[in-house]
Design a protein around this motif. Structure first.
Motif, PDB file in Angstrom:
ATOM      1  N   GLN A 144      11.999   1.876  29.775  1.00 36.14           N
ATOM      2  CA  GLN A 144      11.763   2.782  28.659  1.00 36.14           C
ATOM      3  C   GLN A 144      10.257   2.940  28.482  1.00 36.14           C
ATOM      4  OE1 GLN A 144      13.794   1.506  25.106  1.00 36.14           O
ATOM      5  NE2 GLN A 144      15.723   1.247  26.177  1.00 36.14           N
ATOM      6  N   THR A 145       9.869   3.999  27.837  1.00 34.42           N
ATOM      7  CA  THR A 145       8.450   4.246  27.582  1.00 34.42           C
ATOM      8  C   THR A 145       7.824   3.080  26.823  1.00 34.42           C
ATOM      9  OG1 THR A 145       8.923   6.603  27.506  1.00 34.42           O
ATOM     10  CG2 THR A 145       6.816   5.899  26.612  1.00 34.42           C
ATOM     11  N   SER A 146       8.561   2.499  25.898  1.00 31.75           N
ATOM     12  CA  SER A 146       8.020   1.375  25.118  1.00 31.75           C
ATOM     13  C   SER A 146       7.654   0.203  26.025  1.00 31.75           C
ATOM     14  CB  SER A 146       9.015   0.933  24.044  1.00 31.75           C
ATOM     15  OG  SER A 146      10.246   0.542  24.634  1.00 31.75           O
ATOM     16  N   GLU A 147       8.460  -0.048  27.053  1.00 32.94           N
ATOM     17  CA  GLU A 147       8.154  -1.138  27.982  1.00 32.94           C
ATOM     18  C   GLU A 147       6.943  -0.793  28.841  1.00 32.94           C
ATOM     19  OE1 GLU A 147       9.593  -3.882  27.294  1.00 32.94           O
ATOM     20  OE2 GLU A 147      11.009  -2.843  25.997  1.00 32.94           O
ATOM     21  N   VAL A 190       1.093  -1.547  30.246  1.00 29.72           N
ATOM     22  CA  VAL A 190      -0.260  -1.008  30.342  1.00 29.72           C
ATOM     23  C   VAL A 190      -1.190  -1.685  29.341  1.00 29.72           C
ATOM     24  CG1 VAL A 190      -1.664   1.078  30.037  1.00 29.72           C
ATOM     25  CG2 VAL A 190       0.489   1.185  31.299  1.00 29.72           C
ATOM     26  N   SER A 191      -0.762  -1.793  28.090  1.00 22.27           N
ATOM     27  CA  SER A 191      -1.643  -2.366  27.063  1.00 22.27           C
ATOM     28  C   SER A 191      -1.917  -3.849  27.307  1.00 22.27           C
ATOM     29  CB  SER A 191      -1.078  -2.145  25.659  1.00 22.27           C
ATOM     30  OG  SER A 191       0.112  -2.864  25.474  1.00 22.27           O
ATOM     31  N   ASN A 192      -0.982  -4.550  27.915  1.00 21.54           N
ATOM     32  CA  ASN A 192      -1.183  -5.971  28.222  1.00 21.54           C
ATOM     33  C   ASN A 192      -1.765  -6.186  29.614  1.00 21.54           C
ATOM     34  OD1 ASN A 192      -0.210  -6.916  25.735  1.00 21.54           O
ATOM     35  ND2 ASN A 192       1.898  -6.751  26.446  1.00 21.54           N
ATOM     36  N   ARG A 193      -2.075  -5.094  30.288  1.00 20.15           N
ATOM     37  CA  ARG A 193      -2.699  -5.128  31.623  1.00 20.15           C
ATOM     38  C   ARG A 193      -1.934  -6.010  32.603  1.00 20.15           C
ATOM     39  NH1 ARG A 193      -9.107  -4.511  30.736  1.00 20.15           N
ATOM     40  NH2 ARG A 193      -8.939  -2.970  29.100  1.00 20.15           N
ATOM     41  N   LYS A 226      18.347  -8.439  28.029  1.00 22.66           N
ATOM     42  CA  LYS A 226      18.131  -9.822  28.457  1.00 22.66           C
ATOM     43  C   LYS A 226      17.181  -9.955  29.644  1.00 22.66           C
ATOM     44  CE  LYS A 226      22.292 -11.604  26.433  1.00 22.66           C
ATOM     45  NZ  LYS A 226      23.529 -12.334  26.569  1.00 22.66           N
ATOM     46  N   CYS A 227      17.055  -8.916  30.450  1.00 24.12           N
ATOM     47  CA  CYS A 227      16.262  -9.030  31.678  1.00 24.12           C
ATOM     48  C   CYS A 227      14.964  -8.220  31.679  1.00 24.12           C
ATOM     49  CB  CYS A 227      17.092  -8.598  32.877  1.00 24.12           C
ATOM     50  SG  CYS A 227      18.507  -9.662  33.202  1.00 24.12           S
ATOM     51  N   ILE A 228      14.916  -7.121  30.955  1.00 23.47           N
ATOM     52  CA  ILE A 228      13.777  -6.225  31.081  1.00 23.47           C
ATOM     53  C   ILE A 228      12.849  -6.238  29.874  1.00 23.47           C
ATOM     54  CG2 ILE A 228      13.085  -3.797  31.301  1.00 23.47           C
ATOM     55  CD1 ILE A 228      14.104  -5.052  33.888  1.00 23.47           C
ATOM     56  N   VAL A 229      13.368  -6.293  28.679  1.00 26.22           N
ATOM     57  CA  VAL A 229      12.520  -6.185  27.497  1.00 26.22           C
ATOM     58  C   VAL A 229      11.435  -7.251  27.569  1.00 26.22           C
ATOM     59  CG1 VAL A 229      12.422  -6.323  24.987  1.00 26.22           C
ATOM     60  CG2 VAL A 229      14.316  -5.171  26.093  1.00 26.22           C
ATOM     61  N   ILE A 230      10.208  -6.762  27.557  1.00 19.72           N
ATOM     62  CA  ILE A 230       9.030  -7.648  27.742  1.00 19.72           C
ATOM     63  C   ILE A 230       8.497  -8.098  26.400  1.00 19.72           C
ATOM     64  CG2 ILE A 230       6.687  -7.699  28.653  1.00 19.72           C
ATOM     65  CD1 ILE A 230       7.639  -5.659  30.755  1.00 19.72           C
TER      66      ILE A 230
END
Length: 67
Positions: free
Chosen positions: A26-29, A34-37, A63-67
């Motif tokens: 998703q765009t949020s991820e 990007v912001s966390n480099r 469970k696997c992707i959301v950072i």
């Protein structure tokens, strides 16, 4: 389904690959990445684990992707 569906060369249907490693984000991820480099080296193990997960689709992303 990209994981298990064979993909054929449209020029030669005798050539195929067994599946593709395509991880939807998703765009949020993407913004967090990007912001966390985050680097490819940091992200690849996360995506590899997610790709190999046997969780059902409705649980997989959270469970696997959301950072």
């Amino acid at each position: 389904s990209r994981k298990t569906t064979p993909f054929y060369d449209p020029q030669d249907y005798s050539k195929s690959v067994a599946g593709m490693k395509i991880i939807p984000l998703q765009t949020s991820e993407l913004k967090k990445i990007v912001s966390n480099r985050k680097t490819y080296k940091e992200l690849y193990p996360l995506f590899e684990e997610a790709f190999n997960s046997n969780l059902p689709p409705h649980e997989w992303y959270e469970k696997c992707i959301v950072i």
